[in-house]
Enzyme design. Sequence first.
Site, PDB file in Angstrom:
ATOM      1  N   LYS A 135       0.810  -1.218   0.000  1.00 21.16           N
ATOM      2  CA  LYS A 135       0.000   0.000   0.000  1.00 21.16           C
ATOM      3  C   LYS A 135       0.841   1.265   0.000  1.00 21.16           C
ATOM      4  CE  LYS A 135      -4.450  -1.506   1.721  1.00 21.16           C
ATOM      5  NZ  LYS A 135      -5.486  -1.373   2.736  1.00 21.16           N
ATOM      6  N   LYS A 148      -4.843  -9.593  -7.042  1.00 21.00           N
ATOM      7  CA  LYS A 148      -6.044  -9.722  -6.214  1.00 21.00           C
ATOM      8  C   LYS A 148      -7.143  -8.755  -6.687  1.00 21.00           C
ATOM      9  CE  LYS A 148      -6.046  -7.817  -2.134  1.00 21.00           C
ATOM     10  NZ  LYS A 148      -5.735  -7.392  -0.772  1.00 21.00           N
ATOM     11  N   LYS A 178     -10.523  -3.053  -4.228  1.00 22.01           N
ATOM     12  CA  LYS A 178     -11.329  -1.837  -4.306  1.00 22.01           C
ATOM     13  C   LYS A 178     -10.559  -0.726  -4.994  1.00 22.01           C
ATOM     14  CE  LYS A 178     -13.333  -2.684   0.283  1.00 22.01           C
ATOM     15  NZ  LYS A 178     -12.833  -2.614   1.659  1.00 22.01           N
TER      16      LYS A 178
HETATM   17  P1  TYM Z   1     -10.913  -5.188   3.568  1.00 24.19           P
HETATM   18  O1  TYM Z   1     -11.896  -4.091   3.738  1.00 24.19           O
HETATM   19  O2  TYM Z   1      -9.751  -4.983   2.666  1.00 24.19           O
HETATM   20  O3  TYM Z   1     -11.626  -6.489   3.092  1.00 24.19           O
HETATM   21  C1  TYM Z   1     -12.753  -7.008   3.787  1.00 24.19           C
HETATM   22  C2  TYM Z   1     -12.733  -8.525   3.740  1.00 24.19           C
HETATM   23  O4  TYM Z   1     -12.749  -8.967   2.385  1.00 24.19           O
HETATM   24  C3  TYM Z   1     -11.686  -9.882   2.157  1.00 24.19           C
HETATM   25  N1  TYM Z   1     -11.188  -9.689   0.779  1.00 24.19           N
HETATM   26  C4  TYM Z   1     -11.077 -10.676  -0.115  1.00 24.19           C
HETATM   27  N2  TYM Z   1     -11.355 -11.999  -0.039  1.00 24.19           N
HETATM   28  C5  TYM Z   1     -11.148 -12.736  -1.148  1.00 24.19           C
HETATM   29  N3  TYM Z   1     -10.674 -12.209  -2.316  1.00 24.19           N
HETATM   30  C6  TYM Z   1     -10.381 -10.901  -2.427  1.00 24.19           C
HETATM   31  N4  TYM Z   1      -9.938 -10.394  -3.583  1.00 24.19           N
HETATM   32  C7  TYM Z   1     -10.576 -10.063  -1.295  1.00 24.19           C
HETATM   33  N5  TYM Z   1     -10.402  -8.742  -1.061  1.00 24.19           N
HETATM   34  C8  TYM Z   1     -10.787  -8.535   0.216  1.00 24.19           C
HETATM   35  C9  TYM Z   1     -10.623  -9.502   3.181  1.00 24.19           C
HETATM   36  O5  TYM Z   1      -9.756 -10.592   3.441  1.00 24.19           O
HETATM   37  C10 TYM Z   1     -11.468  -9.135   4.379  1.00 24.19           C
HETATM   38  O6  TYM Z   1     -11.825 -10.298   5.117  1.00 24.19           O
HETATM   39  N6  TYM Z   1      -7.946  -5.193   7.549  1.00 24.19           N
HETATM   40  C11 TYM Z   1      -9.239  -5.627   7.107  1.00 24.19           C
HETATM   41  C12 TYM Z   1     -10.387  -5.076   7.915  1.00 24.19           C
HETATM   42  C13 TYM Z   1     -10.286  -5.293   9.399  1.00 24.19           C
HETATM   43  C14 TYM Z   1     -10.467  -6.510  10.087  1.00 24.19           C
HETATM   44  C15 TYM Z   1     -10.306  -6.195  11.469  1.00 24.19           C
HETATM   45  C16 TYM Z   1     -10.723  -7.810   9.675  1.00 24.19           C
HETATM   46  C17 TYM Z   1     -10.038  -4.331  10.327  1.00 24.19           C
HETATM   47  N7  TYM Z   1     -10.052  -4.874  11.564  1.00 24.19           N
HETATM   48  C18 TYM Z   1     -10.405  -7.180  12.446  1.00 24.19           C
HETATM   49  C19 TYM Z   1     -10.837  -8.786  10.664  1.00 24.19           C
HETATM   50  C20 TYM Z   1     -10.662  -8.460  12.025  1.00 24.19           C
HETATM   51  C21 TYM Z   1      -9.404  -5.160   5.670  1.00 24.19           C
HETATM   52  O7  TYM Z   1      -8.733  -4.307   5.204  1.00 24.19           O
HETATM   53  O8  TYM Z   1     -10.408  -5.692   5.015  1.00 24.19           O
END
Ligand code: TYM
Length: 342
Positions: free
Chosen positions: A111, A194, A197
Site C-alpha cells: 500500500k 487480487k 477496491k
Molecule cells: P478489507 O476491507 O480490505 O476487506 C474485507 C474482507 O474482504 C476480504 N477480501 C477478499 N477476499 C477474497 N478475495 C479478495 N480479492 C478479497 N479482497 C478482500 C478480506 O480478506 C477481508 O476479510 N484489515 C481488514 C479489515 C479489518 C479486520 C479487522 C478484519 C479491520 N479490523 C479485524 C478482521 C478483524 C481489511 O482491510 O479488510
Amino acid sequence: MNRIFSGVQPTGNLHLGNYLGAIRNWVGLQAEYDCIYCIVDLHAITVWQNPAELRAQTREVAAAFLAAGIDGRKHIIFNQSRVPGHAQLAWICNCVARLGWLNRMTQFKEKAGKDRENASVGLYAYPNLMAADILLYKATHVPVGEDQKQHLELARDIAQKFNADFGVELFPLPEPLIFGPATRVMSLRDGTKKMSKSDASDYSRINMTDDADAVALKIRKAKTDPQPLPGPECLGPDGKVAPEAMAARPEAFNLLGIYAALADKDLNTVIGEFAGKEFSVFKQVLTDLAVATLGKIGGEMKRLMADPAEIDAILKDGAERARAKSAPILAEVEEAVGFLRV
Ligand code: TYM
C-alpha cells in the site's frame, strides 16, 4: 459461546472478493457464534478519504451486511469510530508490538509503494489497530479472506506478548477462519492480481451494486485463454489443483472458483462439470448465476440506502451494545497495565 469479530473498510467499491471471501461466510457463522461485524472507519482514514464519501460508504457497507443476511439485531453491526475502546486499546497494542514485526507486513509495503516516506503513520500501525479490534472483545475466531492472514498472525503475537508481559491469561489467541472456494478472488483483468477496491479499472472487479448489464459485460470482457476449460487432469495427487496448472491458467481457475463459491459447490465438482467446455458457454452460466445472486443483494442494498434511517438505527444500537461488551474487557486490560482508574 465462541465469539467472532471481523471487519470491512468503508473505502468504496465493495466487490465480489469482499462478498465471497468474507461477508458471505459471515452469514453462515451466525448460528454458531456470537458475532460482531464492524465497519472499520478508523482503518479507512489511514489513506485519504473524502469526508462526505466516507459517511456514505459507511452506510453502504452496513447495507451490504444487512442485504447479505446478517442479523443486526441478534448480532452486532457498528462502525468502529463509535466505540472509543478501539483507539484506546490500539495505543496499548502499539506499545506491545515490536517495530520488527510491523516491518514484515507485506500489505504495508504494497500500500505504501515506493513513496514510503509519505505514507501515514496510521497506515504503518494499521495491523495494531486490527489486533485491538479483535482483542477488545476477546474474539476467539476471525473469518477473513486469505490476504488478512499475516495481520491475524500479528494479532496472535500481540495477544501472546501482552499475556506474557503482564503475567495474565487475558486474551485468547484468535483463530483465523479462512474457508470456501474463494478465499482469494483475483482481478478479472489479470488472474495474478487480487481483486481490489483500489484497482484503477472497474472492469477488474464485480461490485456488489453492479446491475445485471454491468455484471454481464464485465464477465464477457474478463480475461481468459484460448484453450477450453480444464478438467480433472489439472488435479494433483492431493486432489487439489496442481500449482503448475494454476500458474499456467490463473484466469480460468479464478472464474471457476468464483462460480463454485456462488453455486455453493466445491471446486473439483465444478471442474468436472465444465471440463472441455468453451469459455463462451461457461461465461454465460456464470453470468446468470452472478446476476441472480448479486442482483438480489444489490437491490436490497439500494432499498436500504434510499432510507438511511433504518441503517443508522441499527448502527447506533450496535455501537451501544459493542461499547457495553467491550467496557469490562478494556477495564481488565487497564488494570493489568497498571493505569490508575480513579
Ligand atoms: P478489507 O476491507 O480490505 O476487506 C474485507 C474482507 O474482504 C476480504 N477480501 C477478499 N477476499 C477474497 N478475495 C479478495 N480479492 C478479497 N479482497 C478482500 C478480506 O480478506 C477481508 O476479510 N484489515 C481488514 C479489515 C479489518 C479486520 C479487522 C478484519 C479491520 N479490523 C479485524 C478482521 C478483524 C481489511 O482491510 O479488510
